[in-house]
Design a protein around this motif. Structure first.
Motif, mmCIF file in Angstrom:
data_model
loop_
_atom_site.group_PDB
_atom_site.id
_atom_site.type_symbol
_atom_site.label_atom_id
_atom_site.label_comp_id
_atom_site.label_asym_id
_atom_site.label_seq_id
_atom_site.Cartn_x
_atom_site.Cartn_y
_atom_site.Cartn_z
ATOM 1 N N GLY A 1 -6.145 -24.010 -34.033
ATOM 2 C CA GLY A 1 -4.717 -23.955 -34.325
ATOM 3 C C GLY A 1 -4.329 -22.619 -34.917
ATOM 4 N N MET A 2 -5.084 -21.574 -34.557
ATOM 5 C CA MET A 2 -4.921 -20.242 -35.138
ATOM 6 C C MET A 2 -3.669 -19.558 -34.601
ATOM 7 S SD MET A 2 -7.772 -17.205 -35.005
ATOM 8 C CE MET A 2 -7.721 -17.113 -33.201
ATOM 9 N N ALA A 3 -2.948 -18.886 -35.465
ATOM 10 C CA ALA A 3 -1.823 -18.057 -35.049
ATOM 11 C C ALA A 3 -2.332 -16.643 -34.779
ATOM 12 C CB ALA A 3 -0.749 -18.027 -36.126
ATOM 13 N N VAL A 4 -1.674 -15.957 -33.844
ATOM 14 C CA VAL A 4 -2.076 -14.601 -33.489
ATOM 15 C C VAL A 4 -0.862 -13.683 -33.553
ATOM 16 C CG1 VAL A 4 -3.020 -13.099 -31.688
ATOM 17 C CG2 VAL A 4 -3.943 -15.405 -31.986
ATOM 18 N N LEU A 5 -0.986 -12.622 -34.343
ATOM 19 C CA LEU A 5 -0.001 -11.540 -34.338
ATOM 20 C C LEU A 5 -0.589 -10.445 -33.453
ATOM 21 C CD1 LEU A 5 2.576 -10.136 -35.285
ATOM 22 C CD2 LEU A 5 1.343 -9.384 -37.326
ATOM 23 N N LEU A 6 -0.097 -10.345 -32.235
ATOM 24 C CA LEU A 6 -0.639 -9.430 -31.237
ATOM 25 C C LEU A 6 0.148 -8.133 -31.244
ATOM 26 C CD1 LEU A 6 -2.504 -8.893 -28.774
ATOM 27 C CD2 LEU A 6 -0.735 -9.953 -27.353
ATOM 28 N N ILE A 7 -0.532 -7.036 -31.565
ATOM 29 C CA ILE A 7 0.085 -5.709 -31.554
ATOM 30 C C ILE A 7 -0.477 -4.969 -30.354
ATOM 31 C CG2 ILE A 7 0.293 -3.517 -32.796
ATOM 32 C CD1 ILE A 7 -0.025 -5.124 -35.391
ATOM 33 N N THR A 8 0.365 -4.632 -29.407
ATOM 34 C CA THR A 8 -0.147 -4.031 -28.175
ATOM 35 C C THR A 8 0.949 -3.266 -27.451
ATOM 36 O OG1 THR A 8 -1.315 -4.501 -26.106
ATOM 37 C CG2 THR A 8 0.360 -6.077 -26.773
ATOM 38 N N HIS A 9 0.496 -2.369 -26.561
ATOM 39 C CA HIS A 9 1.435 -1.718 -25.646
ATOM 40 C C HIS A 9 1.218 -2.201 -24.220
ATOM 41 C CE1 HIS A 9 -2.136 1.035 -25.647
ATOM 42 N NE2 HIS A 9 -1.968 0.871 -24.358
ATOM 43 N N ASP A 10 0.277 -3.127 -24.032
ATOM 44 C CA ASP A 10 -0.057 -3.622 -22.701
ATOM 45 C C ASP A 10 0.865 -4.790 -22.361
ATOM 46 O OD1 ASP A 10 -1.203 -4.696 -20.395
ATOM 47 O OD2 ASP A 10 -3.236 -4.119 -21.003
ATOM 48 N N LEU A 11 1.922 -4.503 -21.596
ATOM 49 C CA LEU A 11 2.913 -5.523 -21.288
ATOM 50 C C LEU A 11 2.350 -6.623 -20.403
ATOM 51 C CD1 LEU A 11 6.054 -3.263 -20.741
ATOM 52 C CD2 LEU A 11 5.504 -4.667 -22.716
ATOM 53 N N ALA A 12 1.330 -6.313 -19.591
ATOM 54 C CA ALA A 12 0.717 -7.338 -18.746
ATOM 55 C C ALA A 12 0.037 -8.398 -19.602
ATOM 56 C CB ALA A 12 -0.284 -6.704 -17.788
ATOM 57 N N VAL A 13 -0.653 -7.956 -20.655
ATOM 58 C CA VAL A 13 -1.290 -8.897 -21.576
ATOM 59 C C VAL A 13 -0.240 -9.722 -22.304
ATOM 60 C CG1 VAL A 13 -2.661 -9.085 -23.678
ATOM 61 C CG2 VAL A 13 -3.394 -7.550 -21.853
ATOM 62 N N VAL A 14 0.813 -9.056 -22.776
ATOM 63 C CA VAL A 14 1.885 -9.756 -23.495
ATOM 64 C C VAL A 14 2.492 -10.845 -22.625
ATOM 65 C CG1 VAL A 14 4.177 -9.492 -24.518
ATOM 66 C CG2 VAL A 14 2.406 -7.795 -24.982
ATOM 67 N N ARG A 15 2.734 -10.510 -21.365
ATOM 68 C CA ARG A 15 3.376 -11.467 -20.461
ATOM 69 C C ARG A 15 2.530 -12.724 -20.274
ATOM 70 N NH1 ARG A 15 6.473 -9.940 -14.891
ATOM 71 N NH2 ARG A 15 7.324 -11.996 -14.474
ATOM 72 N N GLN A 16 1.211 -12.557 -20.284
ATOM 73 C CA GLN A 16 0.338 -13.699 -20.008
ATOM 74 C C GLN A 16 0.055 -14.558 -21.230
ATOM 75 O OE1 GLN A 16 -0.397 -14.584 -17.034
ATOM 76 N NE2 GLN A 16 0.522 -12.783 -16.109
ATOM 77 N N VAL A 17 0.021 -13.975 -22.428
ATOM 78 C CA VAL A 17 -0.485 -14.732 -23.580
ATOM 79 C C VAL A 17 0.534 -15.007 -24.671
ATOM 80 C CG1 VAL A 17 -2.785 -13.775 -23.171
ATOM 81 C CG2 VAL A 17 -1.299 -12.703 -24.881
ATOM 82 N N ALA A 18 1.660 -14.293 -24.700
ATOM 83 C CA ALA A 18 2.574 -14.392 -25.842
ATOM 84 C C ALA A 18 3.586 -15.519 -25.667
ATOM 85 C CB ALA A 18 3.301 -13.063 -26.051
ATOM 86 N N HIS A 19 3.951 -16.131 -26.795
ATOM 87 C CA HIS A 19 5.058 -17.085 -26.825
ATOM 88 C C HIS A 19 6.367 -16.380 -27.168
ATOM 89 C CE1 HIS A 19 1.516 -19.701 -27.799
ATOM 90 N NE2 HIS A 19 2.072 -20.424 -26.854
ATOM 91 N N HIS A 20 6.284 -15.399 -28.093
ATOM 92 C CA HIS A 20 7.482 -14.703 -28.560
ATOM 93 C C HIS A 20 7.187 -13.198 -28.590
ATOM 94 C CE1 HIS A 20 11.463 -15.131 -30.574
ATOM 95 N NE2 HIS A 20 11.161 -13.915 -31.036
ATOM 96 N N VAL A 21 8.200 -12.389 -28.299
ATOM 97 C CA VAL A 21 8.039 -10.935 -28.253
ATOM 98 C C VAL A 21 9.092 -10.284 -29.142
ATOM 99 C CG1 VAL A 21 7.990 -8.870 -26.800
ATOM 100 C CG2 VAL A 21 7.191 -11.059 -25.878
#
Length: 575
Positions: A224-244
């Motif tokens: 149930g871990m939360a993830v704060l994803l800091i990235t410039h890779d929009l392909a990764v963001v599109r696949q894994v993120a709930h909110h941007v």
């Protein structure tokens, strides 16, 4: 990635605390950084919340304040930085009010972090197993053999082969991508409730990237871990993120669900980012026309370009680098009377023509970077055999004096800019040192003018020459490294993941710059990368490496759209 990786977490799992409150709640966070010109507000009244089980992506260009936000959250700001205002609440506790002794329990225990540059965040004189066990001893009850067994488990889970044996290896014995995986293992060892992932896939090839993202998705669902994803890779963001949330100049300028952000970006900066993504269809066209015009005007005023090099170089048939049966073998540990060798590169051959870009692809650890280091005579402790001729001159057999002259014609941009820049020298001194050593005919004024022009052309501010490497973001340091390599106008430029630390807008500037310089000067590029969109846009030919050998080499179109080898097809399937 869409077929391989489900979105991280389901947003519904919970782990302790108030189930109705966000796991992380940031309210009006402001961070000041003191520099030579005074105090600068690097982060401005940041406000967002991360729910349990959610993946919240913080995206934006290099230097916009993403990593500074993460460091402020953990109270790991550099000495010149300070939290000026705001609150950071983790499960209701204001982290800014905790004593340092309590924060030590939070770091690594409640919050794990994957740093952007693993080579500089791991202890170089400490075995990787000990570094993982250090976290386990600090935040869990595991000790002795149980801790070692758990460390081996994490090393295996992040894709390090022969994990039990490699616990006793040091960071320098791993490739850049492998070091990133070890950093992920360290961050996850104590199973934190919140994971800050600062560019977690930057150094990974596409196959390992898919594995790591799938691994993080599995662990997030389990804990149930939360993830704060800091990235410039929009392909990764599109696949894994709930909110941007999109940052620019220290502020959040747009915030939306991932579906809305990608389906209908309503902010001009978001649309600018999408336009800057390189594709095969954009080959031969600038990714940032306005930026190219500005840089072309600046370079005309500051750096004299040889007019004879313009134009025909792109179709030149002159071979500037001819590599035949290159082998790089390292001695393996074993019995004193028996010498075993690790075949890092085993019979690599290719030819590189003036004005051509040859992309060298392959999984992490396949020998790409070792090939580059061998060509520059930087493979210390290795047995290097074969032939490598630079414009007809033998690179591998050259004397020290001759090698010094040859290095004027072949330069390299390393994968890790922080490790390749002298931390005690200002950027202007770093550029001047290379120009003075390899272009002794230039006087001090001409060298300074050339350095300033190059810094402007790679998109750095006017005062960059007076600053130290640690004062820049990861992407800005990479631009410094590129400017240093270009300072002597080499015939061959080896680019080892030169855009891996750059966001798409800055990557567009660098790719435009490389295209312009190739057209003007006829520079040949040996481009080592795992970014297939960059390969699509820039490469003329592609060579695919696997276990120290080139298994396929053809035109970019043939390799990308009609691959022959199973390794190539596997890489493409993971994109």
């Amino acid at each position: 990635l869409q077929a391989l990786i489900p979105p991280w977490g389901d947003g519904a799992q919970r782990k302790g605390g108030d189930m109705t409150a966000p796991l992380l709640d940031m309210a009006d966070l402001s961070v000041d950084v003191e520099g030579e010109s005074g105090m600068t507000r690097a982060v401005k009244r940041l406000r967002f919340a991360v729910e349990r089980g959610e993946t919240f992506a913080l995206v934006g260009e290099s230097g916009c304040g993403k990593s500074m936000t993460a460091l402020a959250l953990l109270r790991l700001l550099p000495q010149a930085g300070r939290i000026a205002a705001g609150q950071v609440r983790l499960e209701g506790r204001d982290l800014n009010r905790l004593p340092e002794s309590a924060m030590r329990a939070v770091r690594g225990g409640s919050i794990g972090i994957i740093f952007q540059e693993p080579a500089t965040s791991m202890n170089p004189v400490m075995r990787v197993g000990d570094q993982i066990m250090e976290v386990l001893r600090a935040h869990t009850a595991l000790r002795g053999a149980a801790a070692r067994e758990r460390a081996a488990h994490w090393l295996a889970r992040v894709g390090i082969a022969d994990a039990v044996r490699r616990l006793d290896d040091y960071p320098f014995q791993f490739s850049g991508g492998q070091k990133q995986r070890i950093m992920i293992a360290i961050a996850l060892a104590a199973e934190p409730g919140l994971l800050i992932a600062d560019e977690p896939t930057t150094a990974l090839d596409v196959a390992v990237q898919a594995q790591v993202l799938a691994l993080l998705a599995d662990i997030q669902r389990e804990l149930g871990m939360a993830v704060l994803l800091i990235t410039h890779d929009l392909a990764v963001v599109r696949q894994v993120a709930h909110h941007v949330a999109l940052m620019r100049a220290g502020e959040i300028v747009a915030s939306a669900s991932a579906a809305d952000f990608f389906a209908a970006p309503d902010h001009p900066y978001a649309r600018e980012l999408f336009d800057a993504i390189p594709t095969y269809a954009k080959r031969g066209h600038p990714l940032s026309a306005a930026g190219r015009r500005a840089r072309a005007a600046a370079i005309t005023r500051t750096i004299a370009m040889p007019s004879s090099a313009s134009g025909a170089c792109a179709t030149s048939q002159e071979i500037v680098l001819d590599v035949q049966n290159l082998c790089v073998h390292y001695p393996a540990r074993g019995r004193a009377w028996r010498r075993d060798w690790i075949k890092a590169v085993d019979g690599v051959s290719f030819a590189l023509r003036a004005g051509e870009t040859l992309a060298l692809l392959g999984e992490s650890g396949c020998g790409k970077t070792t090939t580059a280091k061998a060509l520059l005579r930087l493979a210390q402790g290795a047995r290097v055999t074969g032939s490598a001729r630079l414009a007809g001159r033998d690179l591998l057999a050259a004397s020290r004096t001759e090698l010094r002259r040859l290095r004027r014609d072949i330069q390299i941009v390393f994968q890790d800019p922080y490790a390749s820049l002298d931390p005690r020298m200002r950027v202007g001194e770093i550029l001047d040192e290379g120009i003075a050593a390899l272009r002794p005919e230039l006087g001090a004024a001409a060298r300074a003018e050339r350095a300033q022009g190059l810094l402007a052309r790679v998109g750095l501010p006017a005062d960059a020459s007076q600053r130290y490497p640690h004062e820049f973001s990861g992407g800005q340091r990479q631009r410094v490294a590129i400017a240093r390599a270009l300072a002597v106008e080499p015939k061959v430029l080896v680019c080892d993941e030169p855009t891996s630390a750059l966001d798409v807008s800055v990557q567009a500037q660098i790719l435009d710059l490389l295209r312009e310089l190739q057209a003007d000067l006829g520079i040949a590029y040996l481009f080592i990368t795992h970014n297939f969109s960059v390969v699509e846009y820039l490469a003329d030919r592609v060579a695919v490496m696997h276990e120290g050998r080139i298994v396929e080499c053809n035109t970019a179109r043939a390799v990308l759209y009609e691959p022959d080898h199973a390794v190539t097809r596997r890489l493409l399937e993971a994109v």
